[in-house]
Write a protein that holds these residues in place. Sequence first.
Motif, PDB file in Angstrom:
ATOM      1  N   TRP A  25       0.839  -1.298  -0.039  1.00 11.71           N
ATOM      2  CA  TRP A  25       0.169  -0.066   0.096  1.00 11.71           C
ATOM      3  C   TRP A  25       0.682   1.326  -0.041  1.00 11.71           C
ATOM      4  O   TRP A  25       0.572   2.280  -0.473  1.00 11.71           O
ATOM      5  CB  TRP A  25      -0.845   0.004   1.193  1.00 11.71           C
ATOM      6  CG  TRP A  25      -2.209  -0.780   0.868  1.00 11.71           C
ATOM      7  CD1 TRP A  25      -2.989  -0.602  -0.117  1.00 11.71           C
ATOM      8  CD2 TRP A  25      -2.828  -1.610   1.884  1.00 11.71           C
ATOM      9  NE1 TRP A  25      -4.217  -1.424  -0.007  1.00 11.71           N
ATOM     10  CE2 TRP A  25      -3.974  -1.915   1.138  1.00 11.71           C
ATOM     11  CE3 TRP A  25      -2.654  -1.948   3.139  1.00 11.71           C
ATOM     12  CZ2 TRP A  25      -4.946  -2.810   1.893  1.00 11.71           C
ATOM     13  CZ3 TRP A  25      -3.484  -2.928   3.697  1.00 11.71           C
ATOM     14  CH2 TRP A  25      -4.618  -3.461   2.897  1.00 11.71           C
ATOM     15  N   GLN A 149     -13.759  -1.254   4.349  1.00 12.46           N
ATOM     16  CA  GLN A 149     -13.105  -0.251   3.736  1.00 12.46           C
ATOM     17  C   GLN A 149     -13.591   0.955   3.529  1.00 12.46           C
ATOM     18  O   GLN A 149     -12.939   1.919   3.977  1.00 12.46           O
ATOM     19  CB  GLN A 149     -12.866  -0.932   2.388  1.00 12.46           C
ATOM     20  CG  GLN A 149     -11.770  -2.154   2.203  1.00 12.46           C
ATOM     21  CD  GLN A 149     -11.538  -2.350   0.489  1.00 12.46           C
ATOM     22  OE1 GLN A 149     -11.697  -1.651  -0.066  1.00 12.46           O
ATOM     23  NE2 GLN A 149     -10.858  -3.604   0.515  1.00 12.46           N
ATOM     24  N   ARG A 150     -14.778   1.127   3.442  1.00  5.92           N
ATOM     25  CA  ARG A 150     -15.484   2.516   3.539  1.00  5.92           C
ATOM     26  C   ARG A 150     -15.294   3.172   4.886  1.00  5.92           C
ATOM     27  O   ARG A 150     -14.987   4.282   4.865  1.00  5.92           O
ATOM     28  CB  ARG A 150     -17.041   2.311   3.259  1.00  5.92           C
ATOM     29  CG  ARG A 150     -17.744   3.625   3.274  1.00  5.92           C
ATOM     30  CD  ARG A 150     -19.337   3.247   2.882  1.00  5.92           C
ATOM     31  NE  ARG A 150     -19.440   3.100   1.661  1.00  5.92           N
ATOM     32  CZ  ARG A 150     -20.389   3.040   0.898  1.00  5.92           C
ATOM     33  NH1 ARG A 150     -21.627   3.113   1.656  1.00  5.92           N
ATOM     34  NH2 ARG A 150     -20.573   2.596  -0.413  1.00  5.92           N
ATOM     35  N   ARG A 153     -11.718   4.436   5.328  1.00  5.09           N
ATOM     36  CA  ARG A 153     -11.343   5.534   4.223  1.00  5.09           C
ATOM     37  C   ARG A 153     -12.225   6.727   5.092  1.00  5.09           C
ATOM     38  O   ARG A 153     -11.371   7.850   4.966  1.00  5.09           O
ATOM     39  CB  ARG A 153     -11.991   5.079   3.113  1.00  5.09           C
ATOM     40  CG  ARG A 153     -11.273   4.064   2.088  1.00  5.09           C
ATOM     41  CD  ARG A 153     -11.967   3.729   0.851  1.00  5.09           C
ATOM     42  NE  ARG A 153     -12.191   4.715  -0.164  1.00  5.09           N
ATOM     43  CZ  ARG A 153     -11.188   4.976  -1.121  1.00  5.09           C
ATOM     44  NH1 ARG A 153     -10.213   3.914  -1.125  1.00  5.09           N
ATOM     45  NH2 ARG A 153     -11.190   5.828  -1.829  1.00  5.09           N
ATOM     46  N   PRO A 176      -6.466   2.689  -7.165  1.00  8.84           N
ATOM     47  CA  PRO A 176      -7.489   1.877  -7.686  1.00  8.84           C
ATOM     48  C   PRO A 176      -8.111   0.890  -6.770  1.00  8.84           C
ATOM     49  O   PRO A 176      -7.271  -0.044  -5.837  1.00  8.84           O
ATOM     50  CB  PRO A 176      -6.821   1.304  -8.882  1.00  8.84           C
ATOM     51  CG  PRO A 176      -5.578   2.165  -9.374  1.00  8.84           C
ATOM     52  CD  PRO A 176      -5.065   2.625  -8.028  1.00  8.84           C
ATOM     53  N   GLU A 177      -9.294   0.646  -6.786  1.00  3.62           N
ATOM     54  CA  GLU A 177     -10.010  -0.297  -6.182  1.00  3.62           C
ATOM     55  C   GLU A 177      -9.445  -1.776  -6.174  1.00  3.62           C
ATOM     56  O   GLU A 177      -9.323  -2.337  -5.309  1.00  3.62           O
ATOM     57  CB  GLU A 177     -11.586  -0.203  -6.381  1.00  3.62           C
ATOM     58  CG  GLU A 177     -12.189  -0.889  -5.435  1.00  3.62           C
ATOM     59  CD  GLU A 177     -13.773  -0.971  -5.427  1.00  3.62           C
ATOM     60  OE1 GLU A 177     -14.613  -1.667  -5.123  1.00  3.62           O
ATOM     61  OE2 GLU A 177     -14.417   0.147  -6.286  1.00  3.62           O
ATOM     62  N   ASP A 178      -9.222  -1.923  -7.488  1.00  5.23           N
ATOM     63  CA  ASP A 178      -8.760  -3.497  -7.932  1.00  5.23           C
ATOM     64  C   ASP A 178      -7.503  -3.703  -7.050  1.00  5.23           C
ATOM     65  O   ASP A 178      -7.202  -4.591  -6.611  1.00  5.23           O
ATOM     66  CB  ASP A 178      -8.799  -3.618  -9.567  1.00  5.23           C
ATOM     67  CG  ASP A 178     -10.066  -3.676  -9.978  1.00  5.23           C
ATOM     68  OD1 ASP A 178     -11.263  -3.679  -9.099  1.00  5.23           O
ATOM     69  OD2 ASP A 178     -10.027  -3.576 -11.222  1.00  5.23           O
ATOM     70  N   MET A 180      -6.312  -2.207  -4.457  1.00  7.50           N
ATOM     71  CA  MET A 180      -6.440  -2.085  -3.062  1.00  7.50           C
ATOM     72  C   MET A 180      -7.303  -3.675  -2.446  1.00  7.50           C
ATOM     73  O   MET A 180      -6.652  -4.137  -1.519  1.00  7.50           O
ATOM     74  CB  MET A 180      -7.756  -1.299  -2.507  1.00  7.50           C
ATOM     75  CG  MET A 180      -7.276   0.232  -2.724  1.00  7.50           C
ATOM     76  SD  MET A 180      -5.967   0.651  -1.663  1.00  7.50           S
ATOM     77  CE  MET A 180      -6.827   0.725  -0.042  1.00  7.50           C
ATOM     78  N   LYS A 181      -7.952  -4.327  -3.300  1.00  6.34           N
ATOM     79  CA  LYS A 181      -8.605  -5.581  -3.197  1.00  6.34           C
ATOM     80  C   LYS A 181      -7.475  -6.571  -3.060  1.00  6.34           C
ATOM     81  O   LYS A 181      -7.480  -7.530  -2.400  1.00  6.34           O
ATOM     82  CB  LYS A 181      -9.653  -5.831  -4.093  1.00  6.34           C
ATOM     83  CG  LYS A 181     -10.886  -5.064  -3.687  1.00  6.34           C
ATOM     84  CD  LYS A 181     -12.197  -5.368  -4.534  1.00  6.34           C
ATOM     85  CE  LYS A 181     -13.441  -4.822  -4.451  1.00  6.34           C
ATOM     86  NZ  LYS A 181     -14.728  -4.893  -5.301  1.00  6.34           N
TER      87      LYS A 181
END
Length: 211
Positions: A25, A149-150, A153, A176-178, A180-181
């Motif tokens: 990250w 995650q929300r 954040r 990007p969300e992808d 992060m996952k």
Amino acid sequence: MQALAAALEAKDVYTRGHSGRVANWARACARALGLGAEEKEQVYLAGLLHDLGKIGLREDILLKPGPLTEEERKEMQSHPVVGARILEPARFPAAVITAVRHHHEDYGGGGYPAGLAGEEIPLLARIIRVADTYDAMTSARSYRQALTQRQAREELRRWAGRQFDPCVVEAFLRIPEDEMKEISGEGVDTLSGCPNGTFCRSALADNPSPS
């Protein structure tokens, strides 16, 4: 380096994979900030090794399921300096060592070990601060459930300017969300840490027992 991180994680199953996620990250955040290849590699190394100083902590402190006493908290807060001292003889880049030493400083002041604030805190340490805390918030512990995650954040946004560099938070939230996952689920075996509301003040400042 991964072996050093894994040696610490072996003491605490709740933090297994933590340092690998923090490292990835942090590197993604550095990329979002537009940093160069050398800085991205340095922040990745610092992420892998940021909790190295905990290797000497007593397990009853490291694994304590509840709040730490004042004496225990002071011992826990020694880990950034101890980690930096371990790395110095190994001739790691100075930027990596300072990031490890200062990754618990607060952007608004009042962190540790030096009580630095704002731009006084090395940029790589400010990046590790955000990545480390995000992973702590989204990881389950023996004494609390993970935040979504929300929720995590939202906590980063809420504490930007106090705990975190707002520019680093903004960059982190652009990952990007992808990606992060992918990082969340990769579980690299390498090292990190309070209920809603006051979560950040305790987890970010000291990561009471687990980070």
